[in-house]
Design an enzyme around this catalytic site. Structure first.
Site, PDB file in Angstrom:
ATOM      1  N   LYS A   3       0.865  -1.183   0.000  1.00  0.00           N
ATOM      2  CA  LYS A   3       0.000   0.000   0.000  1.00  0.00           C
ATOM      3  C   LYS A   3       0.902   1.234   0.000  1.00  0.00           C
ATOM      4  O   LYS A   3       1.974   1.226   0.618  1.00  0.00           O
ATOM      5  CB  LYS A   3      -0.874  -0.034   1.261  1.00  0.00           C
ATOM      6  CG  LYS A   3      -1.950   1.040   1.346  1.00  0.00           C
ATOM      7  CD  LYS A   3      -2.824   0.821   2.602  1.00  0.00           C
ATOM      8  CE  LYS A   3      -3.955   1.831   2.693  1.00  0.00           C
ATOM      9  NZ  LYS A   3      -4.827   1.577   3.877  1.00  0.00           N
ATOM     10  N   SER A  20      -9.824   1.543   2.752  1.00  0.00           N
ATOM     11  CA  SER A  20      -8.880   2.294   1.962  1.00  0.00           C
ATOM     12  C   SER A  20      -7.828   1.453   1.260  1.00  0.00           C
ATOM     13  O   SER A  20      -7.217   1.906   0.290  1.00  0.00           O
ATOM     14  CB  SER A  20      -8.176   3.329   2.852  1.00  0.00           C
ATOM     15  OG  SER A  20      -7.343   2.673   3.791  1.00  0.00           O
ATOM     16  N   SER A  51     -10.140  -0.899   6.973  1.00  0.00           N
ATOM     17  CA  SER A  51      -9.505  -0.683   5.670  1.00  0.00           C
ATOM     18  C   SER A  51      -8.770  -1.878   5.080  1.00  0.00           C
ATOM     19  O   SER A  51      -8.338  -1.836   3.927  1.00  0.00           O
ATOM     20  CB  SER A  51      -8.535   0.502   5.747  1.00  0.00           C
ATOM     21  OG  SER A  51      -9.250   1.714   5.674  1.00  0.00           O
TER      22      SER A  51
END
Lengths: 99, 484, 475
Positions: free
Chosen positions: B81, B156, B180
């Site tokens: 990420k 996310s 997330s």
């Protein structure tokens, strides 16, 4: 509840000043509506009886983790300067700070 | 072996194949790049891929293997990420404000992955600063759900889930502040593990809400999640909030995982109106399967669940308002070019232009709940209510081993369907934020697909703080039982 | 009408640890800009603070010395404000649960001893250094994250001299304990000053004005005096003082309003989630208490009783810990306490002052000092010789007995030789001798001086005086 008719109203302009946002009045009024709705929603916390309840401020209820006073190598000057948007003589350059 | 066969493998299978000499890490990394080239144009999971760097590290891993090493992650590419610092790579958090920032250091999880021989093989999309549940709040691109391209991958950590579900990564790392990792895993049909707070170091992970953030894997199987957790967990001299508890061999702990006798709590508050009926029936069906396989299922109550969203959006935004104050255009990242000559306008213009709408919205909310005159009404109350939520779980885990519930009230929704209604999208976090507020661990595993659209739906399993072994064993047993 | 002044100080003291408050960067004042930093003190994305235990220990020790109670539970908070010297745009500080509460510092003497109460002591991180140029400012982050202890007093001081006494005593205690160098030029000790003036008849404090960030005692004193006069003049003319922050301009000798917007000060303190709370148990606190040095006040009392020194001597010797230690080491080597004290107060401190040297860094040792004093006591050398020799030992070191032997500096106590010199001097100075007889006492000193000259400084002056008196009396 903030104003006389009992609805929640955030002073978005003042908060933007604290957060360092420079927004147009249109942008601010969009935020205003959305944020006021969110504040109305979180009003539900007033229904809870929280007397005598300890706050939870940390991810786990633990204490005391220290570092010994020992030197650990850091960044090189080049690694600092390489990321700086502006620099002069090894210092990070900013507009003149008025005291 | 064909390139897409290689890139479609699990971590465990690829590790076994490399141990058996079927292919090298270099071939594996190249196969992943082929998959990215072939599919990412439609999916849009990756922001940047440092191919030369990854190939170099793959060759190093191959050399380590020749020298006798054989760990489960040796030579395995892992998608990161865009929130993790990886030395000499950008780390934008999908925000314009960090344009130009090149990380001069490795996050602890990055360093631990490297030690295990894994290859940080590209940076994947996310909601800006991890604020969002659809990855639509990225400043750079839209990521599509590989299971249905017109839908969001969740967020996310949407890029992390889409890369794995799209066969463009064997595994990825994400972060979970309010769901997330678990929610995009559910939306994309992956396994997503949020460890207990204090299990994995946050050093080098750009902070959203410091008392809630945790790092965890998104993978194809529970076993792969166990492998990665084993590599990244444990005390860190650079993060004092990590607890110094021993790290079990989570993969080995999975052996003999069974549902027999497992005490499963099913909270009433997580099965209420407003949840998509198909999601509800898939999750209920999964729990029934567990019961049929010998688990003891009982109804429990987590009475303060309905306050979780309010508590979460106060606590998380308050912490974020301070955590994101450092992005000001002074020391690193983007500085607004036409900021004028004053420091104030430099701050104001840089931050106004650098942050996206959702991030600004949350910073404003967080600033407000801490501001003079409002702290007691909002922040202080939220901290106390958080205690009640934590106690709900403590009580529940005195009666059951794990809790089972939906991950999200809906399956993956259509792109552009919530972006203008923040409250509505916040309410979608109702089943995931309590675990973060309580510091416990949770996992999302696939439990079926909707009949109409064939959308993946996840089952959420929650375990007590530092109960990852119980949690992963339960998840592994479910995975076997569901046969998905 | 008379006016009463109330002064409170917030004193920031940089702790003398090896590394910074929240990271492992070395504390160092002299390295090129931005070379002594790391991801933590540069506030890079993802960096986390790590609490330095030694800074906690030194703060608790300061609290113990100042009579504070130590909080068993304390924690850190974030203080939010934007300024380019703060890398995170929040400062990690302590707001609601600081390490130390209460305590105080005694000022004044004898019957006039008064206590300046301390409200609390907390720990925080120092900011970076901003340098100002014609067209821009430049930031050097090396200082960022230096452990900074803030000692907040109650408004118990009533004049600039009270404030000076308070700061002097505070500084002495902190340097004593090795908590800080309190080097004012290096900015180790900086104070914000709160001052208010009210009519004698009022029992409520007047409107307070804050003057920020001053690092010299002289500047603080001058700023206070200016501000007291300014506020008194306003009140006398019937006006009212505005609550504000002012800046001291040392060159003009005036304070100026900083005209900061009040809106800018909403610090939004909240608990720092990256640092765990600090819980101190009795065992730890007692351990640290046992590591405390003797406090200046206690040491002064002990010097008075143990060494029979006058109040004044004890005060001078104990003002600096290394001087007190030098005194005690010399006495332990057999020298008489009062003469050691005299020599330190007159000669040693003068030489240290003249040369700017540090007592820990001179060739003179307690050993050589003690043997020098033994030579004086046994009248083996006279005082002028001893003074010369002392200066030499201070400069170059050496063994006094050996030097005296080698150069024949031994005092002439041989009556025969002195008798001869005295006879000559009296014979050659009949008028001076007559003056002495006529009652002019200084005349004798002149004659003794002449004998010393003839003996090339080696005669025992008391002996010479006795013999001259006999000669004049015609014995």
């Amino acid at each position: 509840m903030d104003n006389e008719n009992g609805t929640v109203h955030m002073d978005v302009e003042r908060i933007c000043e604290l957060a360092h946002f420079d927004m147009t009045s249109e942008e601010m009024s969009e935020y205003q509506d959305q944020l006021d709705r969110i504040l109305e929603y979180v009003e539900m916390l007033r229904q809870l009886d929280l007397d005598g309840i300890e706050p939870t401020m940390y991810g786990q209820p633990v204490a005391n983790n220290f570092r010994e006073d020992i030197v650990v190598p850091g960044l090189t000057h080049d690694e600092v300067i390489r990321n700086a948007p502006d620099q002069a003589n090894g210092e990070i350059k900013v507009p003149k700070v008025v005291e | 072996m064909r390139s897409d066969e290689i890139s479609g493998m699990t971590v465990a299978a690829a590790a076994d194949a490399m141990r058996a000499g079927k292919f090298s890490s270099e071939e594996l990394v190249r196969a992943v790049f082929d998959a990215i080239d072939e599919r990412d144009g439609l999916i849009g999971a990756y922001l940047t891929v440092d191919r030369d760097g990854a190939l170099k590290e793959a060759k190093t891993a191959d050399a380590r293997r020749r020298a006798g090493e054989s760990g489960d992650l040796l030579g395995i590419p892992v998608a990161m990420k865009d929130i993790f610092n990886v030395k000499n790579q950008p780390c934008t958090c999908a925000s314009k404000i960090l344009k130009g920032y090149i990380a001069p250091y490795d996050a602890t999880v990055t360093a631990k992955l490297r030690t295990a021989g894994a290859v940080p093989a590209g940076r994947v999309n996310m909601d800006e600063f991890a604020m969002g549940t659809s990855t639509e709040h990225s400043a750079f691109k839209i990521t599509h759900n590989p299971a249905a391209l017109d839908r969001v991958p969740g967020g996310s950590s949407g890029g992390s889930a889409a890369a794995v579900a799209g066969g463009m990564a064997l595994a990825s790392l994400g972060t979970d502040t309010g769901g997330s990792i678990r929610q995009p895993a559910s939306f994309c049909g992956c396994v997503g593990l949020k460890p207990s707070y204090g299990r994995v170091s946050r050093y080098g992970v750009t902070a959203f809400a410091s008392s809630l953030d945790q790092v965890g894997p998104i993978t194809k199987t529970v076993e792969d999640a166990a492998i990665i957790l084993g590599a990244i967990a444990g005390a860190d001299s650079r993060d004092q909030t990590v607890l110094d508890k021993p790290v079990p061999n989570y993969r080995a702990e999975l052996r003999g995982a069974s549902l027999k006798g497992l005490r499963i709590g099913v909270p009433d508050e997580y099965f209420v109106d407003g949840t998509d009926p198909e999601v509800m029936s898939l999750v209920r069906g999964a729990i029934d399967k567990c019961e049929n396989a010998g688990a003891q299922v009982s109804r429990i109550s987590l009475p303060h669940t309905r306050y979780a969203i309010a508590v979460y959006y106060i606590c998380a935004t308050a912490e974020a308002s301070a955590n994101l104050a450092r992005f000001d255009g002074i020391r690193y990242g983007a500085r607004c070019a036409d900021a004028g000559s004053s420091l104030q306008s430099l701050y104001d213009r840089t931050r106004t232009e650098g942050f996206g709408k959702e991030v600004k919205r949350r910073i404003i909310l967080g600033t407000y709940v801490l501001s003079s005159g409002y702290y007691d009404a909002y922040y202080s109350r939220a901290l106390k209510a958080r205690t009640l939520i934590r106690r709900d779980f403590e009580k529940a885990f005195s009666e059951c081993d794990v809790i089972m519930a939906p991950v999200a009230p809906t399956p993956a929704y259509k792109l552009n369907s919530t972006v203008n209604d923040p409250l509505k999208s916040y309410l979608g976090d109702v089943f995931t934020v309590p675990a973060n507020l309580a510091g416990i661990c949770g996992i999302s595993i696939p439990c079926g697909r909707t009949a109409a659209d064939g959308l993946p739906v996840g089952l959420q399993i929650l375990g007590p703080a530092f109960g990852e072994t119980v949690l992963l064993r339960a998840a592994k047993a479910c995975e076997t039982e569901f046969g998905l | 009408m008379k006016y009463l002044v109330s002064i409170g100080l917030e004193t920031h003291v940089q702790l003398k640890t090896r590394t910074k408050m929240f990271c492992g960067c070395l504390l160092s004042t002299d390295c090129p800009p931005n070379t002594n930093v790391c991801p933590v003190c540069m506030g890079l994305p993802g960096a986390l603070p790590l609490m330095n235990k030694e800074a906690i220990r030194k703060t608790v020790m300061s609290g113990l010395m100042l009579g504070c109670s130590i909080n068993k539970y304390s924690r850190f908070d974030r203080k939010n404000y934007f300024y380019p010297d703060m890398v995170k745009n929040y400062q990690i500080s302590q707001n609601t649960d600081p390490l130390c509460i209460g305590g105080g510092v005694d000022i004044g003497k004898g019957e006039n001893i008064r206590r300046v109460r301390i409200n609390h002591i907390h720990l925080e991180e120092d900011a970076a250094k901003i340098n100002h140029y014609d067209r821009h400012s430049g930031i050097d982050y090396n200082r960022c994250g230096t452990p900074l202890m803030e000692i907040v007093s109650e408004p118990d001081m009533h004049s600039s001299s009270d404030a000076m006494e308070y700061l002097t005593a505070l500084r002495q205690i902190l340097v004593y304990a090795g908590v800080s160098d309190c080097n004012l030029e290096d900015g180790n000790m900086r104070s914000d000053v709160n001052v208010s003036v009210r009519p004698e008849t009022s029992d409520r404090l007047g409107t307070k004005v804050e003057i920020k960030n001053m690092n010299t005692f002289k500047g603080i004193c001058a700023a206070l005096e200016f501000e007291i006069d300014r506020q008194t003049a306003i009140l006398k003319s019937g006006g009212s003082v505005v609550q504000e922050t002012r800046r001291w301009d040392g060159e003009c000798g005036e304070t100026f309003s900083m005209r900061t917007k009040e809106n800018a000060h909403d610090y939004r303190y909240f608990p720092e989630p990256d640092l765990l709370p600090v819980m101190l148990d009795d065992g730890t606190i007692e351990q640290w208490r046992s590591e405390l040095p003797e406090l200046p006040g206690k040491k002064r009392e002990r010097f008075k009783t143990q060494y029979s020194l006058p109040e004044y001597d004890a005060g001078v010797l104990c003002a600096q810990l290394p001087v007190a230690a030098f005194f005690e080491q010399t006495v332990q080597r057999g020298a008489a306490p009062k003469s050691v004290s005299n020599w330190i107060m007159t000669d040693l401190l003068r030489l240290l002052g003249q040369t700017g040297r540090d007592i820990s860094d001179i060739p003179l040792t307690p050993d050589s000092f003690a043997s020098l004093l033994k030579l004086v006591d046994s009248k083996s050398i006279n005082t002028p010789t001893a003074k010369e020799l002392f200066e030499e030992l201070f400069e170059k070191g050496g063994e006094p007995e050996a030097i005296v032997k080698e150069r024949g500096l031994g005092q002439v106590s041989d009556t025969g030789a002195i008798e001869e010199f005295a006879a000559r001097v009296v014979a050659e100075n009949p008028k001076v001798a007559a003056d002495y007889v006529g009652g002019k006492a200084p005349a004798l000193q002149y004659l003794v001086g002449q004998v010393m000259k003839l003996s090339r400084g080696k005669a025992n002056p008391q002996m010479a005086a006795e013999i001259i008196k006999r000669k004049i009396a015609g014995e």
